[in-house]
Design an enzyme around this catalytic site. Structure first.
Site, PDB file in Angstrom:
ATOM      1  CG  ASP A  20     -21.161  12.256  22.730  1.00 42.56           C
ATOM      2  OD1 ASP A  20     -21.895  13.040  22.108  1.00 42.56           O
ATOM      3  OD2 ASP A  20     -21.577  11.512  23.642  1.00 42.56           O
ATOM      4  CD  GLU A  47     -24.458  19.254  25.123  1.00 38.47           C
ATOM      5  OE1 GLU A  47     -24.642  18.672  26.202  1.00 38.47           O
ATOM      6  OE2 GLU A  47     -25.188  19.064  24.130  1.00 38.47           O
TER       7      GLU A  47
END
Length: 534
Positions: free
Chosen positions: A15, A187
């Site tokens: 991420d 997302e």
């Protein structure tokens, strides 16, 4: 001009959120249930990266006692504006089943090295929060929204709301600015402004092998957002020949020379299992803006590359870290982590016996609360890890040793303990999706040994444990174990289409002590070696 070899952040570093401040580049990555929270890497050339710190170092900033496996810190977003660093993150308290308890916070610092502030609570509507600083000075939070209702899209879109630095809270109306594409699982939102457009980067398809980066743009912040006509701009989906799989969850940065780069999540599967025991890593790709204002990879394709053309910047070589931690200086290596809470003198210290790490036994490896475990990421497929332990167990409830760990349900553990027949002894325990086993028929007696050397030899999918009395002559113990099981791919469990477990971290190797009797038995570890083989 240098050549960058991916991944740039090896081992569990997912991420990525990248920024540039002057001549310095920084990447923040997720840490989940591991403490301290959020990894910050630094580079001056986008090729050579060094771990320089963790913003969340205090229990007052991050209390994860009781958090589930792969809960904790999800998808931090690092930004910088007018002399201040901003870090947004989610602390996930539950993520299996219809609900996700996801609390979003902001911390700030004037220097990347800290000190970082106490957290400001933002919201709990979803995860993957990101902060956008607009040209007019206003600040906006975006995050995906979770919808728990039956027959609804659980990934309910991307929410936008203004953040007031003065009031230290979110203000004004909430806008759902993007509901995603047919790929679903929308997302990881980031907003960027380029020329006359606001660009919204999202991840879609889930963070496994269908992962992808989707881009949409709008003339106004609130939308409507127009989807990029080519679909995902980066994905490894349906490309099994690629060495970099799971490509998605991206952010972008421009160099001082206005060169565009994109960092993204990736995974490198073992064969034949296609499990990624190094976890989800960070890679980089060179990008470009097209004449009509769309973001693209520099080669015009959508596949991640193992080798990437570096920027027009001087190469900044970084000295490698030493292989062995001797626990001599009162602090432990920046690469070591603990579970759910900071290292504390109450249970883990180098102060009582200088040159040793003393771990006082607490709960079992199955505990989501108080484990006395210190470990580091596995960052290469072929490594040796070694330690020596001084430990005098009095009961089978006293254990200490070397652990290869994914989470509370998935690990291999070479332990020293006490057996009624063998006395002081060595054994192995394993847990595969919570199924406990002991690969040895009987423990190996080491009665009378003051010091016990332990070693793990990891080579791709194979794990072999060894032990020694002198650290020179080694004896294999137990069978070759399947290291590929220490991976999020193996952890994920579905029965009848219902998700029962999932994991987002990676393999760690380290030392631990348990005292299941509650007497506070301790073990002393003289050193820990982690050595990668070429």
């Amino acid at each position: 001009m240098s050549l960058i070899v991916n991944p740039i952040l090896r081992g569990f570093n997912p991420d990525p959120s990248i920024i540039r401040v002057g001549d310095d580049f920084y990447i923040a990555t997720s840490t989940f249930e591991w403490f301290p929270g959020v990894q910050i890497h630094h580079s001056r050339d986008l090729k050579n990266w060094q771990l320089i710190g963790h913003p969340l170092t205090r229990k007052s900033q991050l209390d994860m006692i009781g958090n589930p496996d792969s809960g904790g810190i999800w998808a931090p977003c690092l930004s910088y504006h007018e002399g201040t660093f901003y870090l947004i993150f989610t602390d996930v308290k539950s993520h299996i089943g219809p609900f996700k308890d996801t609390h979003n916070y902001l911390v700030t610092a004037q220097n990347i090295d800290g000190p970082w502030s106490e957290p400001i609570y933002l919201n709990s509507s979803g995860f993957d929060p990101s902060l956008f600083h607009d040209d007019d000075g206003r600040k906006w939070l975006v995050n995906m929204v979770w919808d728990h209702r039956k027959n609804k899209n659980s990934f309910g879109g991307i929410l936008l709301q203004e953040f007031s630095p003065k009031e230290k809270r979110l203000i004004g109306p909430i806008h759902n600015i993007f509901r995603g594409t047919k790929l679903g699982l929308t997302e990881a939102p980031h907003i960027y402004k380029h020329q006359d457009f606001y660009y919204l980067l999202t991840a879609e398809g889930g963070t496994r092998y269908e992962h992808a980066v989707t881009v949409a743009r709008s003339k106004t912040l609130y939308g409507p957002y127009e989807l990029d006509p080519i679909g995902p701009i980066l994905t490894s989906s349906d490309k099994p020949e690629l060495e970099l799989q799971k490509a998605g969850h991206a952010s972008i940065v421009h160099t001082q020379n206005n060169e565009l780069y994109l960092v993204h999540l990736t995974g490198r599967p073992l064969k034949p299992s296609v499990n990624c025991n190094l976890g989800r890593e960070t890679a980089i790709q060179k990008g470009t803006w097209t004449e009509d204002g769309w973001l693209r990879l520099a080669d015009g394709g959508t596949s991640p590359h193992l080798h990437v053309e570096g920027p027009e910047l001087p190469e900044n070589f970084i000295e490698p870290e030493p292989d062995t931690e001797h626990f001599n200086n009162g602090n432990i290596s920046i690469h070591f982590n603990t579970l759910r809470e900071p290292l504390s003198d109450e249970w883990g210290t180098t102060k009582v016996r200088p040159g040793f790490l003393r771990l006082t036994g607490r709960e079992s490896l199955s505990s989501n609360h108080r484990q006395s475990l210190v470990a580091r990421r596995q960052q290469a497929f072929s490594v040796i890890a070694e330690t020596v332990v001084e430990f005098e167990p009095e009961t089978y409830q006293h254990l200490a040793g070397l652990v290869y760990y994914y989470n509370t349900k998935n690990f291999y553990y070479l332990w020293i303990s006490h057996d009624e027949e063998q006395g002081k002894s060595l054994g192995i325990m394993s847990s595969d999706r919570g199924l406990y086993d002991e690969p040895l028929e009987t423990p190996v007696s080491i009665e009378g040994w003051e010091r016990v050397y332990l070693k793990a030899d990891l080579h791709y999918s194979n794990l072999q444990f060894y032990f020694s009395k002198d650290g020179e002559t080694w004896t294999a113990i137990g069978p070759i174990l399947d290291a590929s099981k220490i991976s999020d791919d193996n952890v994920e469990l579905k029965i009848g289409g219902i998700l029962l477990d999932q994991g987002f971290t990676g393999a760690f190797i380290g030392v631990c002590t348990q005292d299941l009797s509650g007497q506070g038995k301790y073990a002393d570890f003289d050193y820990f070696t982690y050595r990668e083989r070429k």
